[in-house]
Design an enzyme around this catalytic site. Structure first.
Site, PDB file in Angstrom:
ATOM      1  N   SER A  80     -16.170  -5.475  10.106  1.00  0.00           N
ATOM      2  CA  SER A  80     -15.539  -6.146   8.955  1.00  0.00           C
ATOM      3  C   SER A  80     -14.110  -6.582   9.224  1.00  0.00           C
ATOM      4  O   SER A  80     -13.355  -5.897   9.930  1.00  0.00           O
ATOM      5  CB  SER A  80     -15.549  -5.153   7.789  1.00  0.00           C
ATOM      6  OG  SER A  80     -14.630  -5.545   6.812  1.00  0.00           O
TER       7      SER A  80
ATOM      8  N   TYR B  94     -12.269   2.611   3.908  1.00  0.00           N
ATOM      9  CA  TYR B  94     -13.342   1.730   4.378  1.00  0.00           C
ATOM     10  C   TYR B  94     -12.959   1.075   5.707  1.00  0.00           C
ATOM     11  O   TYR B  94     -13.726   1.090   6.669  1.00  0.00           O
ATOM     12  CB  TYR B  94     -13.627   0.660   3.312  1.00  0.00           C
ATOM     13  CG  TYR B  94     -14.590  -0.411   3.774  1.00  0.00           C
ATOM     14  CD1 TYR B  94     -15.961  -0.237   3.676  1.00  0.00           C
ATOM     15  CD2 TYR B  94     -14.110  -1.605   4.324  1.00  0.00           C
ATOM     16  CE1 TYR B  94     -16.843  -1.208   4.124  1.00  0.00           C
ATOM     17  CE2 TYR B  94     -14.986  -2.582   4.772  1.00  0.00           C
ATOM     18  CZ  TYR B  94     -16.344  -2.381   4.671  1.00  0.00           C
ATOM     19  OH  TYR B  94     -17.209  -3.351   5.127  1.00  0.00           O
TER      20      TYR B  94
ATOM     21  N   GLU C 226     -11.888  -6.257   7.232  1.00  0.00           N
ATOM     22  CA  GLU C 226     -11.040  -5.221   6.638  1.00  0.00           C
ATOM     23  C   GLU C 226     -10.418  -4.339   7.743  1.00  0.00           C
ATOM     24  O   GLU C 226      -9.394  -3.696   7.522  1.00  0.00           O
ATOM     25  CB  GLU C 226     -11.890  -4.391   5.672  1.00  0.00           C
ATOM     26  CG  GLU C 226     -11.158  -3.374   4.829  1.00  0.00           C
ATOM     27  CD  GLU C 226     -10.287  -3.929   3.705  1.00  0.00           C
ATOM     28  OE1 GLU C 226     -10.516  -5.067   3.257  1.00  0.00           O
ATOM     29  OE2 GLU C 226      -9.359  -3.206   3.284  1.00  0.00           O
TER      30      GLU C 226
HETATM   31  O1  G4F Z   1     -14.324  -8.790  -3.538  1.00  0.00           O
HETATM   32  P1  G4F Z   1     -13.528  -7.650  -3.043  1.00  0.00           P
HETATM   33  O2  G4F Z   1     -13.830  -6.310  -3.626  1.00  0.00           O
HETATM   34  O3  G4F Z   1     -13.651  -7.673  -1.467  1.00  0.00           O
HETATM   35  P2  G4F Z   1     -12.818  -6.977  -0.283  1.00  0.00           P
HETATM   36  O4  G4F Z   1     -12.046  -5.818  -0.751  1.00  0.00           O
HETATM   37  O5  G4F Z   1     -12.049  -8.052   0.407  1.00  0.00           O
HETATM   38  O6  G4F Z   1     -13.984  -6.436   0.639  1.00  0.00           O
HETATM   39  C1  G4F Z   1     -15.136  -7.213   0.965  1.00  0.00           C
HETATM   40  O7  G4F Z   1     -14.888  -7.935   2.134  1.00  0.00           O
HETATM   41  C2  G4F Z   1     -14.738  -7.131   3.323  1.00  0.00           C
HETATM   42  C3  G4F Z   1     -14.486  -8.104   4.486  1.00  0.00           C
HETATM   43  O8  G4F Z   1     -13.115  -8.399   4.520  1.00  0.00           O
HETATM   44  C4  G4F Z   1     -15.995  -6.323   3.541  1.00  0.00           C
HETATM   45  F1  G4F Z   1     -15.902  -5.600   4.667  1.00  0.00           F
HETATM   46  C5  G4F Z   1     -16.200  -5.416   2.346  1.00  0.00           C
HETATM   47  O9  G4F Z   1     -17.405  -4.666   2.531  1.00  0.00           O
HETATM   48  C6  G4F Z   1     -16.332  -6.284   1.111  1.00  0.00           C
HETATM   49  O10 G4F Z   1     -17.498  -7.061   1.249  1.00  0.00           O
HETATM   50  O11 G4F Z   1     -11.973  -7.906  -3.306  1.00  0.00           O
HETATM   51  C7  G4F Z   1     -11.324  -9.076  -2.845  1.00  0.00           C
HETATM   52  C8  G4F Z   1      -9.907  -9.095  -3.369  1.00  0.00           C
HETATM   53  C9  G4F Z   1      -9.142  -7.798  -3.127  1.00  0.00           C
HETATM   54  O12 G4F Z   1      -7.842  -8.112  -2.705  1.00  0.00           O
HETATM   55  C10 G4F Z   1      -9.079  -7.123  -4.473  1.00  0.00           C
HETATM   56  O13 G4F Z   1      -7.928  -6.291  -4.664  1.00  0.00           O
HETATM   57  O14 G4F Z   1      -9.946  -9.249  -4.787  1.00  0.00           O
HETATM   58  C11 G4F Z   1      -9.018  -8.347  -5.371  1.00  0.00           C
HETATM   59  N1  G4F Z   1      -9.438  -8.076  -6.747  1.00  0.00           N
HETATM   60  C12 G4F Z   1      -8.693  -8.397  -7.857  1.00  0.00           C
HETATM   61  N2  G4F Z   1      -9.336  -7.977  -8.962  1.00  0.00           N
HETATM   62  C13 G4F Z   1     -10.554  -7.460  -7.150  1.00  0.00           C
HETATM   63  C14 G4F Z   1     -10.502  -7.408  -8.538  1.00  0.00           C
HETATM   64  N3  G4F Z   1     -11.597  -6.977  -6.442  1.00  0.00           N
HETATM   65  C15 G4F Z   1     -12.622  -6.416  -7.136  1.00  0.00           C
HETATM   66  N4  G4F Z   1     -13.680  -5.941  -6.437  1.00  0.00           N
HETATM   67  N5  G4F Z   1     -12.602  -6.321  -8.504  1.00  0.00           N
HETATM   68  C16 G4F Z   1     -11.568  -6.796  -9.266  1.00  0.00           C
HETATM   69  O15 G4F Z   1     -11.566  -6.700 -10.493  1.00  0.00           O
END
Ligand code: G4F
Length: 322
Positions: A123, A149, A125
């Site tokens: 990833s 993670y 990440e």
């Molecule tokens: O959609 P996210 O939860 O994805 P994140 O953390 O980037 O992780 C995903 O991508 C990775 C690859 O880079 C994978 F390895 C991992 O398994 C997963 O698929 O969050 C994306 C962004 C973050 O910065 C988070 O802080 O969106 C921001 N965010 C803002 N509000 C939120 C929210 N994320 C989530 N999940 N929920 C919110 O309400």
């Protein structure tokens, strides 16, 4: 017929990969984790011609039995505790599932199916807040993870490389940047945003609550990325590749774009809730996938705009059918 075994077969990527491999002539086997809601057990794959087995990556006996039964030619290890935010709540489980279980898988595969190729879902990440001077992350970028993670995925990434070199195995890493689709879990930001704004449009809910809007992500379509997985495994040499679109957008831009597409005013319907912030935020991701383009002749068919359109249309259709 070649046999592929997919861990995490009922996930977003597992389900698209199953469809893709069936079309490529593979016999597809997959490991299903027991789900307390029976309907959700195999919800993404229930109409597909795949053979499934109850198992769990951290339960080495179940893994042992499945490997011995299937004797796969290729294993795609897609199962993981994949939510970065939640990995802060479940750090031990995250490391057991994403790191230790990978070591178990490698040890078992070495004994039971020593010729099997292995693809590991690595990833972006893992890079944390490291960025090269030109604004990209690539294989040579320092890994400096900022979540349990991310740390767990770095260990698995290194295990794959170690076993490849030490035991001369065809084991590879795909370092995938964020990839989404209508099958994405609704607690990841793209699907949460799209589902919520479509429901606001339909007057089902009033508000969308989010966390940090400033982080930037390189978002692609899962369907494009499973194609890359297959190319990685079928390349003549075992190697690691970055899979990304090479474009980055802030969460805020993505949210504004979806609101605008559905002609809804942002201010009235969006609020920020601290509970969605992470202890440390990964601020910026933009992947350099030039190696995959050059060597695998892979390139994404979708960009963020086509991806959002596909996801909005799918959500509108889903709501119409219920
Ligand atoms: O959609 P996210 O939860 O994805 P994140 O953390 O980037 O992780 C995903 O991508 C990775 C690859 O880079 C994978 F390895 C991992 O398994 C997963 O698929 O969050 C994306 C962004 C973050 O910065 C988070 O802080 O969106 C921001 N965010 C803002 N509000 C939120 C929210 N994320 C989530 N999940 N929920 C919110 O309400």
């Amino acid at each position: 017929m070649k046999k592929a075994l997919i861990t995490g077969i009922n996930g977003q990527d597992g389900s698209y990969l199953s469809e893709y491999l069936i079309k490529q002539g593979y016999q597809v086997h997959g490991i299903l984790r027991r789900h307390s809601v029976a309907e959700n057990q195999d919800v993404r794959i229930k109409d597909m011609d795949v053979k499934t087995y109850y198992g769990e990556l951290t339960d080495e006996i179940s893994l042992f039995k499945i490997l011995r039964k299937v004797k796969p030619d290729v294993i795609y290890n897609l199962a993981a505790m994949s939510h970065v935010g939640i990995s802060n709540e479940l750090p031990i489980f995250t490391v057991k599932t994403n790191s230790l279980a990978v070591m178990q898988l490698l040890e078992l595969a070495k004994e039971i199916c020593p010729e099997a190729k292995i693809y590991q879902a690595s990833s972006s990440e893992m890079f944390g807040n490291s960025i090269d001077k030109d604004g990209f992350q690539r294989l040579s970028t320092t890994m400096n993870p900022v979540s349990p993670y991310g740390c767990s995925k770095v260990m698995a990434y290194n295990l794959i490389r170690y076993y490849r070199n030490a035991y001369n195995k065809f084991y590879c890493n795909g370092i995938l940047f964020n990839h989404e689709s209508p099958r994405r879990g609704s607690n990841f930001v793209t699907n949460k945003v799209i589902k919520s704004i479509v429901m606001i449009k339909k007057n089902i809910i009033k508000k969308l609550e989010l966390g940090n809007l400033d982080s930037m992500r390189d978002w692609g379509h899962s369907k494009d990325y499973v194609r890359a997985m297959h190319l990685i495994v079928n390349h003549k040499k075992a190697d690691d590749f970055v899979i990304a679109t090479g474009e980055t957008r802030s969460v805020k831009d993505m949210v504004n774009y979806v609101f605008a597409k559905l002609s809804i005013p942002v201010k009235k319907h969006l609020s920020i809730n601290k509970k969605y912030f992470r202890p440390e935020e990964l601020k910026y991701l933009k992947g350099d996938c030039s190696k995959a383009k050059k060597i695998l002749k892979w390139k994404p068919k979708n960009n963020i705009k086509s991806l959002i359109k596909i996801m909005i249309d799918a959500e509108l259709k889903r709501l119409k059918n219920i």
